[in-house]
Write a protein that holds these residues in place. Structure first.
Motif, PDB file in Angstrom:
ATOM      1  N   GLU A 201      19.294 -12.370 -27.853  1.00 23.58           N
ATOM      2  CA  GLU A 201      19.468 -13.379 -28.904  1.00 23.58           C
ATOM      3  C   GLU A 201      18.217 -14.224 -29.107  1.00 23.58           C
ATOM      4  N   VAL A 202      17.870 -15.024 -28.119  1.00 23.41           N
ATOM      5  CA  VAL A 202      16.715 -15.906 -28.283  1.00 23.41           C
ATOM      6  C   VAL A 202      15.416 -15.119 -28.159  1.00 23.41           C
ATOM      7  N   ILE A 203      15.325 -14.276 -27.121  1.00 22.18           N
ATOM      8  CA  ILE A 203      14.146 -13.426 -26.911  1.00 22.18           C
ATOM      9  C   ILE A 203      14.629 -11.985 -26.810  1.00 22.18           C
ATOM     10  N   PRO A 204      14.126 -11.087 -27.652  1.00 17.49           N
ATOM     11  CA  PRO A 204      14.574  -9.692 -27.628  1.00 17.49           C
ATOM     12  C   PRO A 204      14.449  -9.081 -26.241  1.00 17.49           C
ATOM     13  N   GLY A 205      15.512  -8.387 -25.822  1.00 22.22           N
ATOM     14  CA  GLY A 205      15.490  -7.665 -24.563  1.00 22.22           C
ATOM     15  C   GLY A 205      15.888  -8.467 -23.344  1.00 22.22           C
ATOM     16  N   LEU A 206      16.072  -9.775 -23.493  1.00 23.57           N
ATOM     17  CA  LEU A 206      16.401 -10.616 -22.339  1.00 23.57           C
ATOM     18  C   LEU A 206      17.868 -11.033 -22.357  1.00 23.57           C
ATOM     19  N   SER A 207      18.383 -11.260 -21.150  1.00 27.38           N
ATOM     20  CA  SER A 207      19.755 -11.745 -20.989  1.00 27.38           C
ATOM     21  C   SER A 207      19.728 -13.149 -20.416  1.00 27.38           C
ATOM     22  N   SER A 208      20.797 -13.897 -20.676  1.00 24.41           N
ATOM     23  CA  SER A 208      20.895 -15.259 -20.166  1.00 24.41           C
ATOM     24  C   SER A 208      22.339 -15.564 -19.798  1.00 24.41           C
ATOM     25  N   ILE A 209      22.497 -16.322 -18.724  1.00 23.56           N
ATOM     26  CA  ILE A 209      23.794 -16.849 -18.303  1.00 23.56           C
ATOM     27  C   ILE A 209      23.629 -18.358 -18.198  1.00 23.56           C
ATOM     28  N   ALA A 210      24.629 -19.127 -18.624  1.00 25.54           N
ATOM     29  CA  ALA A 210      24.525 -20.584 -18.585  1.00 25.54           C
ATOM     30  C   ALA A 210      25.879 -21.211 -18.335  1.00 25.54           C
ATOM     31  N   PRO A 216      26.646 -38.096 -16.860  1.00 28.20           N
ATOM     32  CA  PRO A 216      26.808 -39.356 -17.585  1.00 28.20           C
ATOM     33  C   PRO A 216      25.460 -40.002 -17.895  1.00 28.20           C
ATOM     34  N   GLY A 217      25.321 -40.457 -19.145  1.00 32.14           N
ATOM     35  CA  GLY A 217      24.086 -41.109 -19.553  1.00 32.14           C
ATOM     36  C   GLY A 217      23.012 -40.170 -20.031  1.00 32.14           C
ATOM     37  N   GLU A 218      23.215 -38.853 -19.900  1.00 29.50           N
ATOM     38  CA  GLU A 218      22.231 -37.871 -20.344  1.00 29.50           C
ATOM     39  C   GLU A 218      22.771 -37.087 -21.544  1.00 29.50           C
ATOM     40  N   SER A 219      21.864 -36.481 -22.300  1.00 29.41           N
ATOM     41  CA  SER A 219      22.283 -35.617 -23.398  1.00 29.41           C
ATOM     42  C   SER A 219      23.075 -34.438 -22.845  1.00 29.41           C
ATOM     43  N   PRO A 220      24.012 -33.891 -23.633  1.00 27.49           N
ATOM     44  CA  PRO A 220      24.704 -32.670 -23.202  1.00 27.49           C
ATOM     45  C   PRO A 220      23.679 -31.611 -22.816  1.00 27.49           C
ATOM     46  N   ALA A 221      23.933 -30.929 -21.710  1.00 26.66           N
ATOM     47  CA  ALA A 221      22.936 -30.007 -21.169  1.00 26.66           C
ATOM     48  C   ALA A 221      23.601 -28.752 -20.632  1.00 26.66           C
ATOM     49  N   ALA A 222      22.757 -27.783 -20.279  1.00 31.08           N
ATOM     50  CA  ALA A 222      23.227 -26.542 -19.666  1.00 31.08           C
ATOM     51  C   ALA A 222      22.278 -26.166 -18.546  1.00 31.08           C
ATOM     52  N   LEU A 223      22.833 -25.586 -17.493  1.00 31.30           N
ATOM     53  CA  LEU A 223      22.050 -24.992 -16.415  1.00 31.30           C
ATOM     54  C   LEU A 223      22.083 -23.492 -16.638  1.00 31.30           C
ATOM     55  N   ALA A 224      20.918 -22.857 -16.682  1.00 32.57           N
ATOM     56  CA  ALA A 224      20.880 -21.464 -17.123  1.00 32.57           C
ATOM     57  C   ALA A 224      19.837 -20.654 -16.372  1.00 32.57           C
ATOM     58  N   VAL A 225      19.986 -19.348 -16.463  1.00 29.43           N
ATOM     59  CA  VAL A 225      18.962 -18.408 -16.005  1.00 29.43           C
ATOM     60  C   VAL A 225      18.674 -17.430 -17.132  1.00 29.43           C
ATOM     61  N   SER A 230      19.290  -7.259 -13.691  1.00 31.99           N
ATOM     62  CA  SER A 230      19.698  -7.794 -12.392  1.00 31.99           C
ATOM     63  C   SER A 230      20.786  -6.927 -11.785  1.00 31.99           C
ATOM     64  N   LEU A 231      20.805  -6.902 -10.446  1.00 31.87           N
ATOM     65  CA  LEU A 231      21.884  -6.233  -9.723  1.00 31.87           C
ATOM     66  C   LEU A 231      23.089  -7.140  -9.572  1.00 31.87           C
ATOM     67  N   HIS A 232      22.908  -8.439  -9.848  1.00 30.34           N
ATOM     68  CA  HIS A 232      24.017  -9.385  -9.766  1.00 30.34           C
ATOM     69  C   HIS A 232      24.896  -9.259 -11.009  1.00 30.34           C
ATOM     70  N   SER A 233      26.199  -9.383 -10.827  1.00 30.46           N
ATOM     71  CA  SER A 233      27.112  -9.345 -11.969  1.00 30.46           C
ATOM     72  C   SER A 233      27.069 -10.681 -12.696  1.00 30.46           C
ATOM     73  N   PRO A 234      27.380 -10.693 -13.994  1.00 30.48           N
ATOM     74  CA  PRO A 234      27.440 -11.971 -14.718  1.00 30.48           C
ATOM     75  C   PRO A 234      28.379 -12.971 -14.057  1.00 30.48           C
ATOM     76  N   ALA A 235      29.498 -12.492 -13.515  1.00 35.32           N
ATOM     77  CA  ALA A 235      30.458 -13.396 -12.871  1.00 35.32           C
ATOM     78  C   ALA A 235      29.846 -14.046 -11.634  1.00 35.32           C
ATOM     79  N   ASP A 236      29.092 -13.269 -10.845  1.00 37.34           N
ATOM     80  CA  ASP A 236      28.454 -13.819  -9.653  1.00 37.34           C
ATOM     81  C   ASP A 236      27.368 -14.828 -10.031  1.00 37.34           C
ATOM     82  N   ILE A 237      26.612 -14.505 -11.082  1.00 40.56           N
ATOM     83  CA  ILE A 237      25.574 -15.438 -11.551  1.00 40.56           C
ATOM     84  C   ILE A 237      26.229 -16.720 -12.051  1.00 40.56           C
ATOM     85  N   GLY A 238      27.304 -16.575 -12.820  1.00 43.01           N
ATOM     86  CA  GLY A 238      28.013 -17.739 -13.336  1.00 43.01           C
ATOM     87  C   GLY A 238      28.536 -18.615 -12.219  1.00 43.01           C
TER      88      GLY A 238
END
Length: 253
Positions: A201-210, A216-225, A230-238
């Motif tokens: 989506e953002v960069i062709p060929g790359l995957s992302s999990i977030a 509190p007090g900060e803009s809405p945010a996401a923690l992502a990779v 990867s050998l890790h499953s999306p569920a394990d990364i999540g």
């Protein structure tokens, strides 16, 4: 450079004029152009000439030069011996002050996640309908890493970080963004499966999990990779990201 000294800037006349009664407050066109110049330099990997900057700003070279000189005076841009322009070191000092506590709490967690998963880990925040990378760490263990530079931005509708952030917005917050687009359907699934995912989506060929990162007090945010494969499953990364997000919010109290 006589042409620079002799030129006049239409901004000065416009900004010096007194506003009409009850007229909306005027914006500073010169300031806006200066900020845009910094954004242009941040979006390119190569230093630029004044001619290129003027073309990107759609202004005369003399106007671009005067803006550049002001930014130079503040250390926000620098020019090398060939006259090429790049961002200056003062910007790094300013960037460290943005969400300082969140950055400080996130850095050790991002470092651990990046090396455990072999991916680039980052925190992205919502900024007026766009997702902006606040801080990122590349893995020391991976054979190939993905650069996710702080300041990188993309529309809220794109990518796993955008979906994760959308999932944490209530109806009034979404309406305040003024989005004509509907919220991504995947945002409604985040609460159930615990994470958002995207590919190509953002960069062709790359995957992302977030996952959402609500501080509190900060803009809405996401923690992502972001990663190539990867050998890790999306569920394990999540699950790893969810635990990491909890650690960050706990550190911030």
């Amino acid at each position: 450079m006589p042409e620079f000294a002799a030129a006049t800037d239409e901004d000065a006349t416009a900004e010096a004029a007194a506003p009409e009664p009850h007229a909306p407050a005027a914006h500073s066109q010169t300031l806006s152009r200066g900020i845009r110049l910094l954004e242009i330099l941040a979006e390119t990997d190569e230093p630029m000439t004044i001619v290129e900057l003027a073309a990107a700003l759609v202004v005369h070279r003399s106007i671009a030069y005067r803006i550049l000189r002001t930014l130079e005076d503040h250390g926000l841009v620098i020019r090398d011996s060939a006259g090429l322009v790049r961002l200056g070191p003062r910007l790094a000092a300013l960037a460290r002050a943005v969400s300082r506590d969140l950055q400080a709490a996130a850095l050790p967690v991002l470092t651990r996640i990046a090396n455990e998963l072999g991916m680039t880990a980052f925190v992205a925040v919502l900024d007026r309908g766009e997702v902006v990378t606040l801080v990122s760490i590349e893995s020391r263990q991976a054979h190939a890493t993905v650069a996710q530079r702080p300041g990188t931005r993309h529309p809220l509708q794109w990518g796993a970080p955008g979906i994760a952030i959308q999932s944490g917005l209530n109806a009034s917050e979404w309406a305040a963004l003024g989005h004509a687009d509907a919220r991504r359907s995947q945002a409604g699934e985040v609460a159930g499966i615990g994470y958002a995912s995207s590919h190509d989506e953002v960069i062709p060929g790359l995957s992302s999990i977030a996952v959402p990162l609500l501080v509190p007090g900060e803009s809405p945010a996401a923690l992502a990779v972001v990663y190539i494969s990867s050998l890790h499953s999306p569920a394990d990364i999540g699950a790893a990201l969810t635990a990491a997000a909890r650690a960050i919010t706990a550190e911030l109290g």
